[in-house]
Scaffold this motif. Sequence first.
Motif: not given
Length: 143
Positions: A13, A17, A82, A85, A89, A120-121, A124-125, A127-128
Amino acid sequence: MLDTLYSQIGLLPAVLVGIFAFWKGGEPERFAMGAWVLGWMAAMLIQADTNLYVEFQPGLFVLDLAMLAIFVGLAWRYRRSWPIWAAACQTIVLTTHIAFPLVNAAPIEAFYTVLNLAGYGILVALGVGTFWAWQDRRAAGLE
Protein backbone atom coordinates in the motif's frame (compact mmCIF):
# COMPACT_ATOMS: atom_id res chain seq x y z
CA MET A 1 12.52 -5.50 7.73
CA LEU A 2 11.50 -6.84 4.35
CA ASP A 3 12.62 -10.39 5.00
CA THR A 4 9.13 -11.92 5.21
CA LEU A 5 6.31 -12.11 2.71
CA TYR A 6 3.99 -10.45 5.24
CA SER A 7 6.23 -7.37 5.49
CA GLN A 8 6.59 -7.18 1.71
CA ILE A 9 2.81 -7.33 1.24
CA GLY A 10 2.42 -4.75 4.01
CA LEU A 11 4.68 -2.35 2.12
CA LEU A 12 2.58 -2.66 -1.05
CA PRO A 13 0.00 0.00 0.00
CA ALA A 14 2.83 2.44 0.71
CA VAL A 15 4.32 1.84 -2.73
CA LEU A 16 0.93 2.27 -4.42
CA VAL A 17 0.09 5.46 -2.51
CA GLY A 18 3.60 6.76 -3.19
CA ILE A 19 3.29 6.22 -6.93
CA PHE A 20 -0.16 7.83 -6.92
CA ALA A 21 1.02 10.81 -4.83
CA PHE A 22 4.06 11.52 -6.99
CA TRP A 23 2.08 11.01 -10.21
CA LYS A 24 -1.18 12.85 -9.52
CA GLY A 25 -0.63 14.74 -6.27
CA GLY A 26 -0.03 18.42 -5.78
CA GLU A 27 2.93 20.00 -4.06
CA PRO A 28 1.84 19.16 -0.47
CA GLU A 29 1.07 15.54 -1.35
CA ARG A 30 4.43 15.05 -3.05
CA PHE A 31 6.27 16.73 -0.21
CA ALA A 32 4.47 14.60 2.40
CA MET A 33 5.12 11.38 0.51
CA GLY A 34 8.77 12.27 0.05
CA ALA A 35 9.05 13.00 3.77
CA TRP A 36 7.28 9.73 4.57
CA VAL A 37 9.67 7.73 2.38
CA LEU A 38 12.73 9.47 3.86
CA GLY A 39 11.34 8.93 7.36
CA TRP A 40 10.75 5.25 6.67
CA MET A 41 14.30 4.81 5.41
CA ALA A 42 15.73 6.75 8.35
CA ALA A 43 13.72 4.61 10.77
CA MET A 44 15.22 1.48 9.24
CA LEU A 45 18.70 2.90 9.86
CA ILE A 46 18.29 4.21 13.42
CA GLN A 47 16.10 1.60 15.07
CA ALA A 48 17.73 -0.76 17.52
CA ASP A 49 18.06 -4.34 16.30
CA THR A 50 17.81 -5.90 19.74
CA ASN A 51 14.72 -5.66 21.95
CA LEU A 52 12.92 -3.68 19.28
CA TYR A 53 10.36 -1.35 20.89
CA VAL A 54 10.63 -3.02 24.27
CA GLU A 55 12.26 0.12 25.61
CA PHE A 56 11.96 3.76 24.63
CA GLN A 57 13.99 4.65 21.54
CA PRO A 58 14.68 8.39 21.45
CA GLY A 59 15.86 8.38 17.82
CA LEU A 60 12.57 6.98 16.54
CA PHE A 61 10.63 9.31 18.82
CA VAL A 62 12.43 12.37 17.42
CA LEU A 63 11.87 11.10 13.88
CA ASP A 64 8.15 10.65 14.53
CA LEU A 65 8.04 14.07 16.17
CA ALA A 66 9.58 15.55 13.00
CA MET A 67 6.92 13.80 10.89
CA LEU A 68 4.23 15.30 13.11
CA ALA A 69 5.78 18.74 12.60
CA ILE A 70 5.72 18.19 8.82
CA PHE A 71 2.04 17.24 8.83
CA VAL A 72 1.14 20.16 11.10
CA GLY A 73 3.14 22.51 8.86
CA LEU A 74 1.32 21.23 5.77
CA ALA A 75 -2.03 21.68 7.51
CA TRP A 76 -1.02 25.22 8.48
CA ARG A 77 0.28 26.17 5.03
CA TYR A 78 -2.28 24.59 2.70
CA ARG A 79 -6.06 24.56 2.82
CA ARG A 80 -6.39 20.79 2.82
CA SER A 81 -7.94 18.52 5.42
CA TRP A 82 -5.84 15.41 4.89
CA PRO A 83 -2.75 16.72 6.75
CA ILE A 84 -4.91 17.12 9.85
CA TRP A 85 -5.92 13.46 9.66
CA ALA A 86 -2.33 12.43 9.02
CA ALA A 87 -1.18 14.52 12.00
CA ALA A 88 -3.84 12.85 14.16
CA CYS A 89 -2.54 9.40 13.20
CA GLN A 90 1.03 10.55 13.80
CA THR A 91 0.00 11.77 17.26
CA ILE A 92 -1.27 8.27 17.98
CA VAL A 93 2.17 6.94 17.01
CA LEU A 94 3.88 9.39 19.37
CA THR A 95 1.49 8.55 22.19
CA THR A 96 2.22 4.87 21.64
CA HIS A 97 5.97 5.51 21.91
CA ILE A 98 5.38 7.10 25.31
CA ALA A 99 2.66 4.82 26.67
CA PHE A 100 3.99 1.34 25.94
CA PRO A 101 7.28 1.60 27.86
CA LEU A 102 5.32 2.95 30.84
CA VAL A 103 2.72 0.17 30.83
CA ASN A 104 4.38 -3.20 30.97
CA ALA A 105 1.05 -5.07 30.99
CA ALA A 106 0.35 -4.55 27.29
CA PRO A 107 1.82 -7.15 24.93
CA ILE A 108 4.31 -6.07 22.29
CA GLU A 109 1.91 -7.26 19.58
CA ALA A 110 -0.49 -4.49 20.64
CA PHE A 111 2.29 -1.96 20.17
CA TYR A 112 3.01 -3.21 16.65
CA THR A 113 -0.71 -3.24 15.82
CA VAL A 114 -1.19 0.38 16.90
CA LEU A 115 1.87 1.53 14.94
CA ASN A 116 0.82 -0.34 11.80
CA LEU A 117 -2.79 0.85 11.88
CA ALA A 118 -1.72 4.44 12.48
CA GLY A 119 0.77 4.16 9.62
CA TYR A 120 -1.93 2.85 7.31
CA GLY A 121 -4.15 5.71 8.51
CA ILE A 122 -1.50 8.18 7.38
CA LEU A 123 -1.31 6.46 3.99
CA VAL A 124 -5.12 6.52 3.63
CA ALA A 125 -5.19 10.24 4.47
CA LEU A 126 -2.43 10.92 1.95
CA GLY A 127 -4.11 8.79 -0.72
CA VAL A 128 -7.47 10.50 -0.23
CA GLY A 129 -5.78 13.91 -0.25
CA THR A 130 -4.00 13.05 -3.48
CA PHE A 131 -7.27 11.95 -5.06
CA TRP A 132 -9.00 15.19 -4.02
CA ALA A 133 -6.13 17.33 -5.33
CA TRP A 134 -6.21 15.45 -8.63
CA GLN A 135 -9.98 15.85 -8.96
CA ASP A 136 -9.79 19.56 -8.11
CA ARG A 137 -7.26 20.10 -10.90
CA ARG A 138 -9.39 18.08 -13.34
CA ALA A 139 -12.51 20.09 -12.44
CA ALA A 140 -10.60 23.33 -12.97
CA GLY A 141 -9.46 22.11 -16.39
CA LEU A 142 -5.79 22.17 -15.43
CA GLU A 143 -5.28 18.53 -16.27
